[in-house]
Design a protein around this motif. Structure first.
Motif, short mmCIF file in Angstrom:
data_model
loop_
_atom_site.label_atom_id
_atom_site.label_comp_id
_atom_site.label_asym_id
_atom_site.label_seq_id
_atom_site.Cartn_x
_atom_site.Cartn_y
_atom_site.Cartn_z
N GLU A 108 3.32 2.73 -1.81
CA GLU A 108 3.43 3.55 -3.02
C GLU A 108 2.10 4.16 -3.41
OE1 GLU A 108 4.79 3.15 -7.71
OE2 GLU A 108 5.19 1.50 -6.31
N THR A 109 1.03 3.38 -3.27
CA THR A 109 -0.30 3.87 -3.62
C THR A 109 -0.72 5.02 -2.72
OG1 THR A 109 -0.87 1.61 -4.27
CG2 THR A 109 -2.68 3.17 -4.05
N TYR A 123 -7.68 4.61 -1.19
CA TYR A 123 -6.66 5.29 -0.40
C TYR A 123 -6.87 6.80 -0.41
CZ TYR A 123 -4.72 0.67 -0.50
OH TYR A 123 -4.57 -0.69 -0.35
N PRO A 177 -7.57 2.23 -8.79
CA PRO A 177 -6.81 1.60 -7.71
C PRO A 177 -6.44 2.57 -6.57
CG PRO A 177 -5.98 0.85 -9.82
CD PRO A 177 -6.92 2.00 -10.10
N LEU A 178 -6.39 3.86 -6.89
CA LEU A 178 -6.06 4.85 -5.87
C LEU A 178 -7.28 5.25 -5.04
CD1 LEU A 178 -3.79 7.36 -7.86
CD2 LEU A 178 -3.06 5.59 -6.28
N THR A 215 -10.29 9.43 -9.34
CA THR A 215 -9.95 8.13 -8.74
C THR A 215 -11.17 7.27 -8.47
OG1 THR A 215 -9.89 9.16 -6.53
CG2 THR A 215 -7.79 8.90 -7.71
N ALA A 218 0.81 -1.22 0.00
CA ALA A 218 0.00 0.00 0.00
C ALA A 218 0.84 1.27 0.00
CB ALA A 218 -0.93 0.01 1.21
N ARG A 225 1.12 8.19 -3.78
CA ARG A 225 0.53 8.76 -5.00
C ARG A 225 -0.79 9.45 -4.68
NH1 ARG A 225 0.16 4.09 -9.27
NH2 ARG A 225 -0.82 5.76 -10.49
#
Length: 203
Positions: A91-92, A121, A117-118, A111, A89, A95
């Protein structure tokens, strides 16, 4: 798991669609886009209500977003730091933070369906930071409307080729996301060169 969930669509109808979109917005591994495609296809065959499928998908997604935002608001910065310590998680999350810092509400919108995928988060980070709830909600509602309309609509329109549509939709979504990310990074680099001392502000 995916096959099992898809087999449940004609039996549980809108309920399974609602559950899938809700939990996918909390970073749980749910094939929500594929389930919406299947719901659209079953609606075209007359086995499900199209309006119920759309309403359940949209309602589950919006409530899921709000739940993620509330979890982030309650957990605050410590929650985000714990998520960053997870290899999958980290890196996500970084971002998501960067995009929210630069673009705020438009990041929430994009998103939901383009950088999906982001999405979960962004929900957590948005709640944990100073993104106003009203701005988050505007981005969430508008973005989820695009996501649900796109996938349920594709399933309904191309019910006879659902497997092919699922593959094409996945490829197109990946292509668009990669292209949009490249454009965004290019703009960011250009902006920093033109305004090297300009601090980012949320819009």
């Amino acid at each position: 798991m995916t096959d099992t969930l898809l087999a449940m669509v004609p039996h549980y109808g809108a309920w399974i669609v609602l559950v899938a979109t809700f939990f996918s917005c909390l970073a749980l591994p749910m094939p929500s886009s594929l389930i919406m495609l299947a719901a659209g296809a079953f609606a075209a065959a007359g086995e499900l209500s199209l309006m119920a499928s759309v309403g359940a998908a949209w309602g589950g997604a919006v409530v899921g977003d709000q739940t993620g935002y509330a979890i982030g608001a309650k957990g605050g910065a410590p929650l985000v730091q714990r998520l960053k310590r997870r290899k999958k998680a980290a890196e996500t999350i970084l971002r998501a933070e960067a995009m929210l810092h630069r673009r705020g509400v438009s990041t929430v919108f994009l998103t939901r369906w383009l950088f999906s995928p982001l999405g979960p988060y962004v929900n957590f980070v948005g709640g944990a930071t100073d993104l106003p709830w009203r701005h988050f909600t505007i981005g969430s509602i508008s973005g989820e409307t695009v996501w649900v309309t796109l996938y349920v609509g594709l399933g309904f329109a191309f019910a006879g080729q659902i497997a092919e549509v699922a593959q094409i939709a996945s490829n197109v979504a990946g292509f668009l996301a990669a292209g949009a990310m490249a454009v965004w990074l290019g703009w960011l680099i250009f902006h920093r060169r033109v305004h090297p001392h300009h601090g980012g502000t949320r819009r």
